[in-house]
Scaffold this motif. Structure first.
Motif, PDB file in Angstrom:
ATOM      1  N   ALA A  14       5.857  21.471  65.310  1.00  0.00           N
ATOM      2  CA  ALA A  14       4.898  21.171  66.582  1.00  0.00           C
ATOM      3  C   ALA A  14       4.263  21.830  67.812  1.00  0.00           C
ATOM      4  CB  ALA A  14       5.302  19.709  67.841  1.00  0.00           C
ATOM      5  N   LEU A  15       5.399  22.618  67.906  1.00  0.00           N
ATOM      6  CA  LEU A  15       4.928  24.057  68.802  1.00  0.00           C
ATOM      7  C   LEU A  15       3.616  24.408  67.728  1.00  0.00           C
ATOM      8  CD1 LEU A  15       4.060  24.780  71.473  1.00  0.00           C
ATOM      9  CD2 LEU A  15       6.149  26.748  70.981  1.00  0.00           C
ATOM     10  N   LYS A  16       4.097  25.274  67.077  1.00  0.00           N
ATOM     11  CA  LYS A  16       3.399  26.524  65.878  1.00  0.00           C
ATOM     12  C   LYS A  16       1.619  25.533  65.498  1.00  0.00           C
ATOM     13  CE  LYS A  16       5.208  26.579  61.561  1.00  0.00           C
ATOM     14  NZ  LYS A  16       5.588  26.352  60.527  1.00  0.00           N
ATOM     15  N   ASP A  17       2.066  23.885  64.953  1.00  0.00           N
ATOM     16  CA  ASP A  17       1.252  23.651  65.036  1.00  0.00           C
ATOM     17  C   ASP A  17      -0.274  23.171  66.149  1.00  0.00           C
ATOM     18  OD1 ASP A  17       1.888  22.903  62.691  1.00  0.00           O
ATOM     19  OD2 ASP A  17       2.961  20.854  62.766  1.00  0.00           O
ATOM     20  N   ASN A  18       0.502  23.397  67.200  1.00  0.00           N
ATOM     21  CA  ASN A  18      -0.774  23.206  67.974  1.00  0.00           C
ATOM     22  C   ASN A  18      -1.012  21.933  68.935  1.00  0.00           C
ATOM     23  OD1 ASN A  18      -1.630  24.831  70.345  1.00  0.00           O
ATOM     24  ND2 ASN A  18      -3.305  24.211  69.231  1.00  0.00           N
ATOM     25  N   PHE A  19      -0.420  21.102  69.197  1.00  0.00           N
ATOM     26  CA  PHE A  19      -0.134  20.052  69.521  1.00  0.00           C
ATOM     27  C   PHE A  19       0.011  20.154  71.108  1.00  0.00           C
ATOM     28  CE2 PHE A  19       1.795  18.345  65.816  1.00  0.00           C
ATOM     29  CZ  PHE A  19       0.580  17.524  65.322  1.00  0.00           C
ATOM     30  N   ARG A  20      -1.079  19.339  71.667  1.00  0.00           N
ATOM     31  CA  ARG A  20      -1.085  19.481  73.607  1.00  0.00           C
ATOM     32  C   ARG A  20      -0.363  18.708  73.901  1.00  0.00           C
ATOM     33  NH1 ARG A  20      -3.117  21.032  78.200  1.00  0.00           N
ATOM     34  NH2 ARG A  20      -3.239  19.825  80.250  1.00  0.00           N
ATOM     35  N   TYR A  21       0.668  17.389  73.411  1.00  0.00           N
ATOM     36  CA  TYR A  21       1.442  17.134  73.743  1.00  0.00           C
ATOM     37  C   TYR A  21       3.280  16.696  72.769  1.00  0.00           C
ATOM     38  CZ  TYR A  21      -2.135  15.563  76.852  1.00  0.00           C
ATOM     39  OH  TYR A  21      -3.487  15.619  77.663  1.00  0.00           O
ATOM     40  N   ILE A  22       3.613  17.048  72.556  1.00  0.00           N
ATOM     41  CA  ILE A  22       5.474  17.077  72.703  1.00  0.00           C
ATOM     42  C   ILE A  22       6.118  16.169  72.853  1.00  0.00           C
ATOM     43  CG2 ILE A  22       6.791  18.779  70.550  1.00  0.00           C
ATOM     44  CD1 ILE A  22       4.938  21.227  71.472  1.00  0.00           C
ATOM     45  N   ILE A  23       6.379  15.034  72.388  1.00  0.00           N
ATOM     46  CA  ILE A  23       6.826  13.808  73.376  1.00  0.00           C
ATOM     47  C   ILE A  23       8.067  13.637  72.151  1.00  0.00           C
ATOM     48  CG2 ILE A  23       6.967  11.596  73.874  1.00  0.00           C
ATOM     49  CD1 ILE A  23       3.786  11.989  73.502  1.00  0.00           C
ATOM     50  N   ASN A  24       8.959  14.033  72.925  1.00  0.00           N
ATOM     51  CA  ASN A  24      10.794  13.750  72.095  1.00  0.00           C
ATOM     52  C   ASN A  24      11.321  12.360  72.827  1.00  0.00           C
ATOM     53  OD1 ASN A  24      12.157  16.157  71.265  1.00  0.00           O
ATOM     54  ND2 ASN A  24      10.591  17.102  72.488  1.00  0.00           N
ATOM     55  N   GLN A  25      11.270  11.442  72.148  1.00  0.00           N
ATOM     56  CA  GLN A  25      11.447   9.865  72.189  1.00  0.00           C
ATOM     57  C   GLN A  25      12.937   9.960  71.936  1.00  0.00           C
ATOM     58  OE1 GLN A  25       9.464   6.248  72.096  1.00  0.00           O
ATOM     59  NE2 GLN A  25      11.164   5.670  70.019  1.00  0.00           N
ATOM     60  N   GLY A  26      13.887  10.119  72.790  1.00  0.00           N
ATOM     61  CA  GLY A  26      15.215  10.588  72.129  1.00  0.00           C
ATOM     62  C   GLY A  26      17.063   9.848  72.632  1.00  0.00           C
ATOM     63  N   GLY A  27      17.863   9.259  72.208  1.00  0.00           N
ATOM     64  CA  GLY A  27      18.652   8.362  72.962  1.00  0.00           C
ATOM     65  C   GLY A  27      19.822   9.439  72.722  1.00  0.00           C
ATOM     66  N   THR A  28      21.780   9.290  73.457  1.00  0.00           N
ATOM     67  CA  THR A  28      22.003   9.607  73.546  1.00  0.00           C
ATOM     68  C   THR A  28      22.748  10.189  72.935  1.00  0.00           C
ATOM     69  OG1 THR A  28      22.642   7.960  75.235  1.00  0.00           O
ATOM     70  CG2 THR A  28      24.773   9.178  74.710  1.00  0.00           C
ATOM     71  N   SER A  29      22.571  11.954  73.647  1.00  0.00           N
ATOM     72  CA  SER A  29      23.421  13.187  72.485  1.00  0.00           C
ATOM     73  C   SER A  29      22.452  13.528  71.238  1.00  0.00           C
ATOM     74  CB  SER A  29      25.074  13.063  72.172  1.00  0.00           C
ATOM     75  OG  SER A  29      25.751  12.632  72.727  1.00  0.00           O
ATOM     76  N   SER A  30      21.035  13.006  71.430  1.00  0.00           N
ATOM     77  CA  SER A  30      20.327  13.888  70.467  1.00  0.00           C
ATOM     78  C   SER A  30      20.037  15.001  70.857  1.00  0.00           C
ATOM     79  CB  SER A  30      19.519  13.060  70.303  1.00  0.00           C
ATOM     80  OG  SER A  30      18.074  13.167  71.597  1.00  0.00           O
ATOM     81  N   SER A  31      20.297  15.028  71.343  1.00  0.00           N
ATOM     82  CA  SER A  31      19.892  17.049  71.529  1.00  0.00           C
ATOM     83  C   SER A  31      18.405  17.437  72.023  1.00  0.00           C
ATOM     84  CB  SER A  31      19.749  18.166  70.492  1.00  0.00           C
ATOM     85  OG  SER A  31      19.334  18.276  69.816  1.00  0.00           O
ATOM     86  N   LYS A  32      17.903  16.469  72.719  1.00  0.00           N
ATOM     87  CA  LYS A  32      16.578  16.628  72.868  1.00  0.00           C
ATOM     88  C   LYS A  32      15.879  17.623  74.293  1.00  0.00           C
ATOM     89  CE  LYS A  32      16.501  12.419  75.656  1.00  0.00           C
ATOM     90  NZ  LYS A  32      17.659  11.879  75.646  1.00  0.00           N
ATOM     91  N   THR A  33      16.566  17.322  75.064  1.00  0.00           N
ATOM     92  CA  THR A  33      16.667  18.180  76.309  1.00  0.00           C
ATOM     93  C   THR A  33      16.963  19.719  76.004  1.00  0.00           C
ATOM     94  OG1 THR A  33      16.898  16.698  77.939  1.00  0.00           O
ATOM     95  CG2 THR A  33      17.515  18.524  78.595  1.00  0.00           C
ATOM     96  N   PHE A  34      18.308  19.992  75.538  1.00  0.00           N
ATOM     97  CA  PHE A  34      18.952  21.091  74.757  1.00  0.00           C
ATOM     98  C   PHE A  34      18.175  21.784  74.098  1.00  0.00           C
ATOM     99  CE2 PHE A  34      21.596  24.594  73.546  1.00  0.00           C
ATOM    100  CZ  PHE A  34      22.542  24.384  74.870  1.00  0.00           C
ATOM    101  N   SER A  35      17.513  20.945  72.959  1.00  0.00           N
ATOM    102  CA  SER A  35      16.557  21.653  72.150  1.00  0.00           C
ATOM    103  C   SER A  35      15.058  22.867  72.832  1.00  0.00           C
ATOM    104  CB  SER A  35      16.502  20.648  71.192  1.00  0.00           C
ATOM    105  OG  SER A  35      17.697  20.303  69.873  1.00  0.00           O
ATOM    106  N   THR A  36      14.245  21.340  73.234  1.00  0.00           N
ATOM    107  CA  THR A  36      13.698  22.127  74.434  1.00  0.00           C
ATOM    108  C   THR A  36      13.767  23.188  75.167  1.00  0.00           C
ATOM    109  OG1 THR A  36      12.816  19.971  74.372  1.00  0.00           O
ATOM    110  CG2 THR A  36      11.809  21.270  76.055  1.00  0.00           C
ATOM    111  N   LEU A  37      14.938  23.016  75.561  1.00  0.00           N
ATOM    112  CA  LEU A  37      15.208  24.611  76.976  1.00  0.00           C
ATOM    113  C   LEU A  37      15.266  25.585  75.767  1.00  0.00           C
ATOM    114  CD1 LEU A  37      17.663  22.304  79.074  1.00  0.00           C
ATOM    115  CD2 LEU A  37      15.524  23.696  79.869  1.00  0.00           C
ATOM    116  N   GLN A  38      15.890  25.302  74.400  1.00  0.00           N
ATOM    117  CA  GLN A  38      16.113  26.597  74.225  1.00  0.00           C
ATOM    118  C   GLN A  38      14.843  27.406  73.868  1.00  0.00           C
ATOM    119  OE1 GLN A  38      18.114  24.322  71.000  1.00  0.00           O
ATOM    120  NE2 GLN A  38      19.830  25.990  71.038  1.00  0.00           N
TER     121      GLN A  38
END
Length: 222
Positions: A14-38
């Motif tokens: 999504a970053l490479k495709d240059n989306f302005r808004y990259i929206i992570n809708q995720g449940g428990t333990s999906s790694s959305k926060t950890f992956s974004t921080l990486q």
């Protein structure tokens, strides 16, 4: 070697495709926060970017993203404590800087500009504050939340600028190497509200064959 889940791949694309808004809708333990921080740490190491990570409150930051950051940094061979200024809540290990901020009043959001914004558990943030943060962000805006109720990301962002938004839906099944004990607990609680605590917000992750730094070097525009 950096470890990642599929959610890292989705965010990087999504970053490479240059989306302005990259929206992570995720449940428990999906790694959305950890992956974004990486991804944000990788960017900050290579590029001179100002990145703001925003949460509801300082305690919220400390029990969330700031708990994950030492584990994220460890994967890059970085000692988080050596690169983090507690008084300023700023992390810098490369060219860029990551600031951890909390806004409970509209006036506080009228401050400086940034290159990249990450709003963690964004459903807890008031839209009047969010709007001021977004208009002061030059490049990408990362948003994450648990899928509980409809809020401003649905009624404002995805409604008003759908062509600029990438919605990434994830569950624990996208975290391929999550411990089986956690998987069993999540599946046993289907249909009920449940919060699972692991060593980090993401749990275990798989080994990704190239580091985020190497990925970004191949595509300097990312």
């Amino acid at each position: 070697m950096l470890k990642c889940t599929k959610v890292f791949d989705y965010n990087y694309k999504a970053l490479k495709d240059n989306f302005r808004y990259i929206i992570n809708q995720g449940g428990t333990s999906s790694s959305k926060t950890f992956s974004t921080l990486q991804l944000l740490v990788a960017i900050s190491l290579k590029y001179e970017k100002k990145i703001d990570v925003v949460g509801l409150s300082v305690p919220h930051l400390k029990t969330g993203v700031l708990t994950d950051m030492p584990f994220v940094c460890e994967q890059f061979g970085i000692n988080f404590d050596e690169c983090y200024k507690e008084s300023d809540k700023e992390f810098q290990a490369g060219k860029g800087k990551i600031c951890f901020l909390a806004f409970d009043k509209l006036g506080k959001a009228h401050g400086g500009r940034r290159d990249i914004l990450y709003m963690n558990e964004a459903n807890h943030l008031h839209y009047n504050i969010v709007e001021q943060l977004m208009v002061r962000t030059r490049e990408n805006i990362f948003i994450d939340y648990n899928p509980t109720n409809e809020f401003w990301v649905h009624t404002k962002v995805m409604k008003d600028e759908p062509e600029k938004a990438k919605l990434i839906r994830s569950t624990y099944k996208d975290n391929q190497f999550l411990e089986q004990t956690i998987i069993d607990m999540i599946e046993s609680k289907k249909g009920n509200n449940v919060c699972i605590t692991t060593s980090t917000s993401s749990g275990k992750t798989e080994i990704f064959q190239v580091s985020a730094i190497e990925v970004l070097e191949k595509n300097p525009k990312a």
